[in-house]
Design an enzyme around this catalytic site. Structure first.
Site, PDB file in Angstrom:
ATOM      1  N   HIS A  41       0.809  -1.227   0.000  1.00  0.00           N
ATOM      2  CA  HIS A  41       0.000   0.000   0.000  1.00  0.00           C
ATOM      3  C   HIS A  41       0.842   1.277   0.000  1.00  0.00           C
ATOM      4  O   HIS A  41       0.303   2.375  -0.107  1.00  0.00           O
ATOM      5  CB  HIS A  41      -1.028  -0.031   1.141  1.00  0.00           C
ATOM      6  CG  HIS A  41      -0.533   0.399   2.481  1.00  0.00           C
ATOM      7  ND1 HIS A  41      -0.231  -0.482   3.499  1.00  0.00           N
ATOM      8  CD2 HIS A  41      -0.300   1.630   2.977  1.00  0.00           C
ATOM      9  CE1 HIS A  41       0.154   0.205   4.555  1.00  0.00           C
ATOM     10  NE2 HIS A  41       0.123   1.491   4.276  1.00  0.00           N
ATOM     11  N   ASP A  95      -0.526  -7.376   1.594  1.00  0.00           N
ATOM     12  CA  ASP A  95       0.115  -6.051   1.661  1.00  0.00           C
ATOM     13  C   ASP A  95       1.630  -6.257   1.749  1.00  0.00           C
ATOM     14  O   ASP A  95       2.237  -6.119   2.811  1.00  0.00           O
ATOM     15  CB  ASP A  95      -0.429  -5.289   2.883  1.00  0.00           C
ATOM     16  CG  ASP A  95      -0.071  -3.815   2.849  1.00  0.00           C
ATOM     17  OD1 ASP A  95       0.452  -3.351   1.819  1.00  0.00           O
ATOM     18  OD2 ASP A  95      -0.315  -3.133   3.867  1.00  0.00           O
ATOM     19  N   GLY A 193       3.073   6.171   8.892  1.00  0.00           N
ATOM     20  CA  GLY A 193       4.472   6.431   8.572  1.00  0.00           C
ATOM     21  C   GLY A 193       5.378   5.265   8.923  1.00  0.00           C
ATOM     22  O   GLY A 193       6.517   5.195   8.475  1.00  0.00           O
ATOM     23  N   SER A 195       4.328   2.119   8.297  1.00  0.00           N
ATOM     24  CA  SER A 195       3.949   1.069   7.352  1.00  0.00           C
ATOM     25  C   SER A 195       5.115   0.600   6.508  1.00  0.00           C
ATOM     26  O   SER A 195       5.935   1.410   6.079  1.00  0.00           O
ATOM     27  CB  SER A 195       2.913   1.575   6.361  1.00  0.00           C
ATOM     28  OG  SER A 195       1.794   1.970   7.016  1.00  0.00           O
TER      29      SER A 195
HETATM   30  C1  4AZ Z   1      -0.720   3.552   8.768  1.00  0.00           C
HETATM   31  O1  4AZ Z   1      -1.543   4.422   8.516  1.00  0.00           O
HETATM   32  C2  4AZ Z   1      -0.888   2.707   9.976  1.00  0.00           C
HETATM   33  N1  4AZ Z   1      -1.695   0.943  14.576  1.00  0.00           N
HETATM   34  C3  4AZ Z   1       0.012   1.699  10.235  1.00  0.00           C
HETATM   35  C4  4AZ Z   1      -0.152   0.913  11.363  1.00  0.00           C
HETATM   36  C5  4AZ Z   1      -1.197   1.138  12.213  1.00  0.00           C
HETATM   37  C6  4AZ Z   1      -2.099   2.143  11.963  1.00  0.00           C
HETATM   38  C7  4AZ Z   1      -1.943   2.934  10.827  1.00  0.00           C
HETATM   39  C8  4AZ Z   1      -1.340   0.262  13.415  1.00  0.00           C
HETATM   40  O2  4AZ Z   1       0.228   3.388   8.034  1.00  0.00           O
END
Ligand code: 4AZ
Length: 250
Positions: A41, A95, A193, A195
């Site tokens: 993503h 993902d 951020g 991710s």
């Molecule tokens: C994000 O938006 C995101 N709490 C990644 C992980 C989590 C929430 C949002 C997990 O990239």
């Protein structure tokens, strides 16, 4: 990363920072000298996205600081987004994405104190519920905040059973390609951020990449575990696209 501690690249030398132009977009994990594993993503217009705008920096302690002694910078020569990841739905199944990195002279990463690989665990290996692992990233560092951390952070999270996780969310949202983890009292979590970055677990004194930071409802809220792409479901996919062995230890 919410909660946890300020980290350094020496203690998390597999962390990768992925940029689009000058903008930081996602974390990633170095799994071999030439390959970074991250989240699908992170690449919205997936499939054949223009790869020339992306770059990867290894050995980075802070997004807004540059340390030429520790850092290694790369272009992206290949981007492989999982074929079955569907960006158009709210569903985060598969993902997972791979970036092949290439330095100015065509080289891959060189192992140093601030840059080294994390290992891939064996296919379908599972760790017990309650096992503690570490998450790492440059993302948001305060609950409810919008600011990204000025420094690399890491936190300890505990693996949660799939059953329990499906009760917090639903069976549609959390499937067999995902794993869930949360802080001891819900105080530690990945956030925006982070991710694409790693969930690494120590087994036999070796750090293995078990999860890719993927999604979750808000950050560090009670009953909202963080959800991760379960790397041990993808050994064959990773091997097929990189030529790496399905399992890399030591
Ligand atoms: C994000 O938006 C995101 N709490 C990644 C992980 C989590 C929430 C949002 C997990 O990239």
């Amino acid at each position: 990363i919410i909660g946890g501690l300020r980290s350094t690249v020496e203690s998390q030398p597999w962390i990768a920072a992925i940029f689009k132009g000058n903008g930081f977009i996602c974390g990633g994990t170095l799994i071999s000298p030439c390959w970074v594993l991250t989240a699908a993503h992170c690449f919205p217009s997936s499939g054949r996205t223009k790869i020339n705008r992306y770059s990867v920096i290894l050995g980075k302690n802070a997004i807004n600081e540059t340390n030429p002694v520790k850092e290694q910078q790369f272009n992206v020569s290949e981007l492989v987004v999982h074929e079955d990841f569907d960006y158009t739905t709210e569903n985060y199944t598969h993902d997972i994405a791979l970036l092949k990195i290439e330095g100015r002279e065509g080289q891959c990463a060189v192992r140093t104190k601030s840059v080294r690989t994390a290992c891939l665990p064996p296919f379908q290996q599972m760790l017990p519920t309650g096992f503690y692992c570490e998450i790492v990233g440059y993302g948001r560092h305060k609950k409810g905040g919008f600011e990204y951390s000025r420094h690399l952070k890491q936190a300890e999270v505990m693996l949660i059973s799939k059953k329990a996780c499906q009760q917090y969310y639903s069976k549609d949202e959390v499937n067999r390609y995902m794993l869930c983890a949360a802080g001891r009292k819900w105080g530690e979590d990945a956030c925006q951020g982070d991710s694409g970055g790693p969930l690494v677990c120590e087994v036999n004194h070796t750090m293995f990449l078990f999860g890719i930071i993927s999604w979750g409802k808000e950050c560090a809220e009670k009953s909202n575990p963080g959800v991760y792409t379960e790397v041990t479901k993808y050994n064959h996919w990773i091997s097929k696209h990189t030529g790496l062995p399905t399992y890399t230890a030591g």
